[in-house]
Design a protein around this motif. Structure first.
Motif, PDB file in Angstrom:
ATOM      1  N   ASN A  48       9.341   6.773  40.790  1.00  0.00           N
ATOM      2  CA  ASN A  48      10.268   6.731  39.536  1.00  0.00           C
ATOM      3  C   ASN A  48      10.907   8.083  39.362  1.00  0.00           C
ATOM      4  O   ASN A  48      10.368   8.974  39.043  1.00  0.00           O
ATOM      5  N   THR A  49      12.235   8.060  39.753  1.00  0.00           N
ATOM      6  CA  THR A  49      12.836   9.294  39.468  1.00  0.00           C
ATOM      7  C   THR A  49      12.944   9.669  38.145  1.00  0.00           C
ATOM      8  O   THR A  49      13.164  10.950  37.666  1.00  0.00           O
ATOM      9  N   MET A  50      13.070   8.958  37.144  1.00  0.00           N
ATOM     10  CA  MET A  50      12.815   9.418  35.460  1.00  0.00           C
ATOM     11  C   MET A  50      11.804  10.075  35.589  1.00  0.00           C
ATOM     12  O   MET A  50      11.669  10.896  34.859  1.00  0.00           O
ATOM     13  N   ILE A  51      10.650   9.742  36.171  1.00  0.00           N
ATOM     14  CA  ILE A  51       9.326  10.623  35.814  1.00  0.00           C
ATOM     15  C   ILE A  51       9.362  11.845  36.782  1.00  0.00           C
ATOM     16  O   ILE A  51       8.990  12.956  36.303  1.00  0.00           O
ATOM     17  N   ASP A  52      10.227  12.025  37.828  1.00  0.00           N
ATOM     18  CA  ASP A  52      10.348  13.377  38.443  1.00  0.00           C
ATOM     19  C   ASP A  52      11.091  14.344  37.297  1.00  0.00           C
ATOM     20  O   ASP A  52      10.819  15.409  37.239  1.00  0.00           O
ATOM     21  N   THR A  53      12.096  13.784  36.597  1.00  0.00           N
ATOM     22  CA  THR A  53      12.925  14.350  35.737  1.00  0.00           C
ATOM     23  C   THR A  53      11.995  14.927  34.531  1.00  0.00           C
ATOM     24  O   THR A  53      12.001  15.986  34.138  1.00  0.00           O
ATOM     25  N   LEU A  54      10.977  13.900  34.102  1.00  0.00           N
ATOM     26  CA  LEU A  54      10.193  14.288  32.748  1.00  0.00           C
ATOM     27  C   LEU A  54       9.294  15.459  33.313  1.00  0.00           C
ATOM     28  O   LEU A  54       9.358  16.349  32.581  1.00  0.00           O
ATOM     29  N   LEU A  55       8.662  15.160  34.399  1.00  0.00           N
ATOM     30  CA  LEU A  55       7.578  16.221  34.794  1.00  0.00           C
ATOM     31  C   LEU A  55       8.366  17.628  35.315  1.00  0.00           C
ATOM     32  O   LEU A  55       7.507  18.604  34.910  1.00  0.00           O
ATOM     33  N   GLU A 106      15.596   1.945  41.573  1.00  0.00           N
ATOM     34  CA  GLU A 106      15.272   1.144  40.450  1.00  0.00           C
ATOM     35  C   GLU A 106      15.559  -0.304  40.906  1.00  0.00           C
ATOM     36  O   GLU A 106      15.651  -1.213  39.771  1.00  0.00           O
ATOM     37  N   GLY A 107      15.514  -0.873  42.112  1.00  0.00           N
ATOM     38  CA  GLY A 107      16.024  -2.078  42.316  1.00  0.00           C
ATOM     39  C   GLY A 107      14.651  -2.943  42.067  1.00  0.00           C
ATOM     40  O   GLY A 107      13.564  -2.608  42.101  1.00  0.00           O
ATOM     41  N   GLY A 108      15.211  -4.269  42.070  1.00  0.00           N
ATOM     42  CA  GLY A 108      14.018  -5.204  41.847  1.00  0.00           C
ATOM     43  C   GLY A 108      13.209  -5.496  40.710  1.00  0.00           C
ATOM     44  O   GLY A 108      12.221  -6.375  40.442  1.00  0.00           O
ATOM     45  N   ILE A 109      13.492  -4.679  39.661  1.00  0.00           N
ATOM     46  CA  ILE A 109      12.828  -5.062  38.173  1.00  0.00           C
ATOM     47  C   ILE A 109      13.549  -6.227  37.442  1.00  0.00           C
ATOM     48  O   ILE A 109      14.665  -6.402  37.706  1.00  0.00           O
ATOM     49  N   ARG A 110      12.884  -6.964  36.940  1.00  0.00           N
ATOM     50  CA  ARG A 110      13.139  -8.136  36.206  1.00  0.00           C
ATOM     51  C   ARG A 110      12.519  -8.276  34.896  1.00  0.00           C
ATOM     52  O   ARG A 110      11.204  -8.217  34.745  1.00  0.00           O
ATOM     53  N   ASN A 119      10.292  -9.415  25.952  1.00  0.00           N
ATOM     54  CA  ASN A 119       9.889  -9.424  27.382  1.00  0.00           C
ATOM     55  C   ASN A 119      10.135  -8.140  27.905  1.00  0.00           C
ATOM     56  O   ASN A 119      10.700  -7.322  27.130  1.00  0.00           O
ATOM     57  N   THR A 120       9.582  -7.711  29.126  1.00  0.00           N
ATOM     58  CA  THR A 120       9.731  -6.548  29.534  1.00  0.00           C
ATOM     59  C   THR A 120       9.836  -6.498  31.154  1.00  0.00           C
ATOM     60  O   THR A 120       9.605  -7.396  31.808  1.00  0.00           O
ATOM     61  N   GLU A 121      10.997  -5.484  31.560  1.00  0.00           N
ATOM     62  CA  GLU A 121      11.069  -5.440  33.084  1.00  0.00           C
ATOM     63  C   GLU A 121      10.299  -4.591  33.593  1.00  0.00           C
ATOM     64  O   GLU A 121      10.097  -4.158  34.759  1.00  0.00           O
ATOM     65  N   ARG A 122       9.288  -3.897  32.714  1.00  0.00           N
ATOM     66  CA  ARG A 122       8.321  -2.682  33.245  1.00  0.00           C
ATOM     67  C   ARG A 122       7.009  -3.369  32.795  1.00  0.00           C
ATOM     68  O   ARG A 122       6.511  -2.532  32.112  1.00  0.00           O
ATOM     69  N   THR A 151      12.351   1.329  45.122  1.00  0.00           N
ATOM     70  CA  THR A 151      11.554   0.593  44.028  1.00  0.00           C
ATOM     71  C   THR A 151      10.651   1.548  43.303  1.00  0.00           C
ATOM     72  O   THR A 151      10.073   2.435  43.745  1.00  0.00           O
ATOM     73  N   THR A 152      10.205   1.152  41.944  1.00  0.00           N
ATOM     74  CA  THR A 152       9.494   1.854  41.366  1.00  0.00           C
ATOM     75  C   THR A 152       7.961   1.066  41.034  1.00  0.00           C
ATOM     76  O   THR A 152       6.969   2.036  40.686  1.00  0.00           O
ATOM     77  N   SER A 153       7.683   0.054  41.530  1.00  0.00           N
ATOM     78  CA  SER A 153       6.552  -0.521  41.494  1.00  0.00           C
ATOM     79  C   SER A 153       6.348  -1.707  42.582  1.00  0.00           C
ATOM     80  O   SER A 153       7.218  -2.284  43.154  1.00  0.00           O
ATOM     81  N   GLU A 154       4.977  -2.150  42.624  1.00  0.00           N
ATOM     82  CA  GLU A 154       4.763  -3.124  43.380  1.00  0.00           C
ATOM     83  C   GLU A 154       5.196  -4.444  42.729  1.00  0.00           C
ATOM     84  O   GLU A 154       5.642  -5.441  43.712  1.00  0.00           O
ATOM     85  N   ILE A 155       5.312  -4.467  41.500  1.00  0.00           N
ATOM     86  CA  ILE A 155       5.979  -5.741  41.057  1.00  0.00           C
ATOM     87  C   ILE A 155       7.337  -5.904  41.425  1.00  0.00           C
ATOM     88  O   ILE A 155       7.711  -6.829  41.776  1.00  0.00           O
ATOM     89  N   ALA A 156       8.093  -4.899  41.365  1.00  0.00           N
ATOM     90  CA  ALA A 156       9.526  -4.712  41.776  1.00  0.00           C
ATOM     91  C   ALA A 156       9.645  -5.366  43.096  1.00  0.00           C
ATOM     92  O   ALA A 156      10.555  -5.895  43.652  1.00  0.00           O
ATOM     93  N   ASN A 157       8.620  -4.656  44.249  1.00  0.00           N
ATOM     94  CA  ASN A 157       8.719  -4.922  45.385  1.00  0.00           C
ATOM     95  C   ASN A 157       8.370  -6.663  45.615  1.00  0.00           C
ATOM     96  O   ASN A 157       9.207  -7.294  46.389  1.00  0.00           O
ATOM     97  N   GLN A 158       7.657  -7.165  44.880  1.00  0.00           N
ATOM     98  CA  GLN A 158       7.230  -8.582  44.914  1.00  0.00           C
ATOM     99  C   GLN A 158       8.563  -9.485  44.576  1.00  0.00           C
ATOM    100  O   GLN A 158       8.730 -10.496  44.968  1.00  0.00           O
ATOM    101  N   ASN A 159       9.133  -9.020  43.354  1.00  0.00           N
ATOM    102  CA  ASN A 159      10.443  -9.827  43.036  1.00  0.00           C
ATOM    103  C   ASN A 159      11.536  -9.711  43.843  1.00  0.00           C
ATOM    104  O   ASN A 159      11.890 -10.708  44.087  1.00  0.00           O
ATOM    105  N   LEU A 160      11.737  -8.738  44.816  1.00  0.00           N
ATOM    106  CA  LEU A 160      12.782  -8.642  45.943  1.00  0.00           C
ATOM    107  C   LEU A 160      12.398  -9.523  47.014  1.00  0.00           C
ATOM    108  O   LEU A 160      13.114 -10.139  47.792  1.00  0.00           O
ATOM    109  N   LEU A 161      10.931  -9.458  47.378  1.00  0.00           N
ATOM    110  CA  LEU A 161      10.630 -10.361  48.404  1.00  0.00           C
ATOM    111  C   LEU A 161      10.631 -11.859  48.398  1.00  0.00           C
ATOM    112  O   LEU A 161      11.124 -12.645  48.886  1.00  0.00           O
ATOM    113  N   LYS A 162      10.684 -12.130  46.784  1.00  0.00           N
ATOM    114  CA  LYS A 162      10.625 -13.440  46.484  1.00  0.00           C
ATOM    115  C   LYS A 162      11.983 -13.920  46.369  1.00  0.00           C
ATOM    116  O   LYS A 162      12.349 -14.788  46.645  1.00  0.00           O
ATOM    117  N   ALA A 163      12.931 -12.983  46.449  1.00  0.00           N
ATOM    118  CA  ALA A 163      14.271 -13.391  46.301  1.00  0.00           C
ATOM    119  C   ALA A 163      15.021 -13.365  47.701  1.00  0.00           C
ATOM    120  O   ALA A 163      16.086 -13.548  48.176  1.00  0.00           O
TER     121      ALA A 163
END
Length: 364
Positions: free
Chosen positions: A175-182, A123-127, A304-307, A151-163
């Motif tokens: 998203n492993t949380m969704i693995d658990t949910l399903l 879940e790295g990269g979320i902001r 605000n939201t990181e998701r 990472t869970t999303s393309e948004i997180a990927n971009q946050n890390l690249l910018k950093a």
């Protein structure tokens, strides 16, 4: 032999780490040369806040519990770091896996890196961009020293690249949380008790609040609950109460005929309520993900939201922390005029398998 140390400390961690454990066990049974130790930091030490999750999600008993307990964030961080250092010196792994953005994630990442052990952040990269949130500090520090990012999303990927993180260290897996949910959706079960037996599907709300901006100022807390009640059309509001919030509610003497404050629920019981609710009102990030995938309307009481993907492709709307802003969203909901889940890439229940594949590719 790849040696892995998995860290879990607070309620959301258990949901995120369970499918990784199951995937590691499957790969090991198929002959992959790997072993793991599960470390419970004890950050959440209440039975309802942690113990039930190990049982319900079929997670093995931890190899050790660091028993961090309560205290301030600084005290808890220090306690975890001291105990985790001893654990790593006694059982040195090739890789430490941390998940999410809680105090345990920060403390164990720093400790591992100071011992020159690789860290992977699930879940790295979320902001959120909100430095008043302890979780945002935890994310930023953890990501600044981690070696690999799942990472869970393309948004997180971009946050890390910018950093300045190299593309080769960013692994977009879902998203492993969704693995658990399903994996557990068919096992959801109605909580026991008269309150829950009387609930009709899509005729009640689920409410969760725990962030300081909503619950630590008595006037704000009362105004928000009043606004929720006013917009609820007299439908039941089920409010599993976080221990800290319970104390504040008790001081305010808040009560209403359709507001039901209940103890924290197990994973299977809580998600049964979410799946069958008219809507979820929350300030939790993880619940916005689960509600979106289950196509349940979600109103987030944050500025605000990181998701952001749950707003762009999910069922989530960012209401804000001003109680006066809630009314129009409640009206829209009552009219049945709410968006539906559009599908978020790689939130397909196979994230943990992708994580383990990548670990074996890198370290195997």
């Amino acid at each position: 032999m790849v040696k892995i140390t998995l860290v879990a400390g607070a309620r959301p961690n258990f949901m995120k780490i369970a499918p990784i454990i199951h995937s590691l066990q499957r790969r090991s049974n198929l002959g992959a040369k790997l072993s793991f130790r599960l470390i419970h930091t004890g950050q959440h030490y209440d039975k309802k806040m942690s113990g039930d999750f190990f049982e319900q999600l079929n997670i093995p008993e931890p190899d050790t519990n660091l028993a961090a307990g309560g205290g301030t964030q600084a005290e808890q961080t220090a306690t975890i770091m001291i105990a985790f250092e001893k654990e790593l010196l006694a059982n040195k792994p090739d890789l430490v896996i941390v998940v999410g953005d809680v105090t345990s994630t920060l403390a164990c990442s720093i400790t591992a890196k100071k011992l020159c052990i690789d860290v992977a952040h699930v879940e790295g990269g979320i902001r959120s961009g909100d430095l008043s949130m302890p979780e945002e500090i935890n994310r930023m520090v953890t990501d600044s020293i981690s070696d690999h990012f799942f990472t869970t999303s393309e948004i997180a990927n971009q946050n890390l690249l910018k950093a300045g993180v190299g593309q080769e260290r960013i692994h977009f897996v879902g998203n492993t949380m969704i693995d658990t949910l399903l994996a557990n959706r068919s096992r959801f079960k109605r909580p026991e008790g008269e309150i829950f037996e009387q609930l009709e599907a899509q005729r009640y709300f689920v409410l969760t609040m725990h962030r300081p901006a909503n619950v630590d100022q008595e006037g704000q807390l009362k105004a928000m609950i009043d606004a929720i009640i006013a917009g609820s059309n007299d439908m039941p509001i089920i409010f599993p109460v976080h221990p800290r919030t319970a104390k504040n509610l008790e001081n305010l003497g808040i009560s209403h005929k359709n507001l039901f404050m209940v103890d924290p629920l197990g994973y299977l019981e809580f998600n049964y309520l979410v799946e069958n609710a008219l809507a979820v009102i929350t300030d939790s990030g993880g619940i916005t993900e689960e509600a979106s995938v289950m196509n349940v309307p979600c109103l987030t009481l944050r500025d605000n939201t990181e998701r952001a993907e749950t707003i762009q492709l999910g069922t989530n709307e960012l209401v804000g922390t001003d109680p006066q802003h809630l009314g129009p969203y409640m009206e829209k909901l009552m009219k049945g005029d709410w968006k539906t889940y559009q599908g978020i890439p790689l939130w397909d229940g196979k994230t943990a398998a992708r994580i383990v594949d990548k670990i074996l590719e890198i370290y195997g």
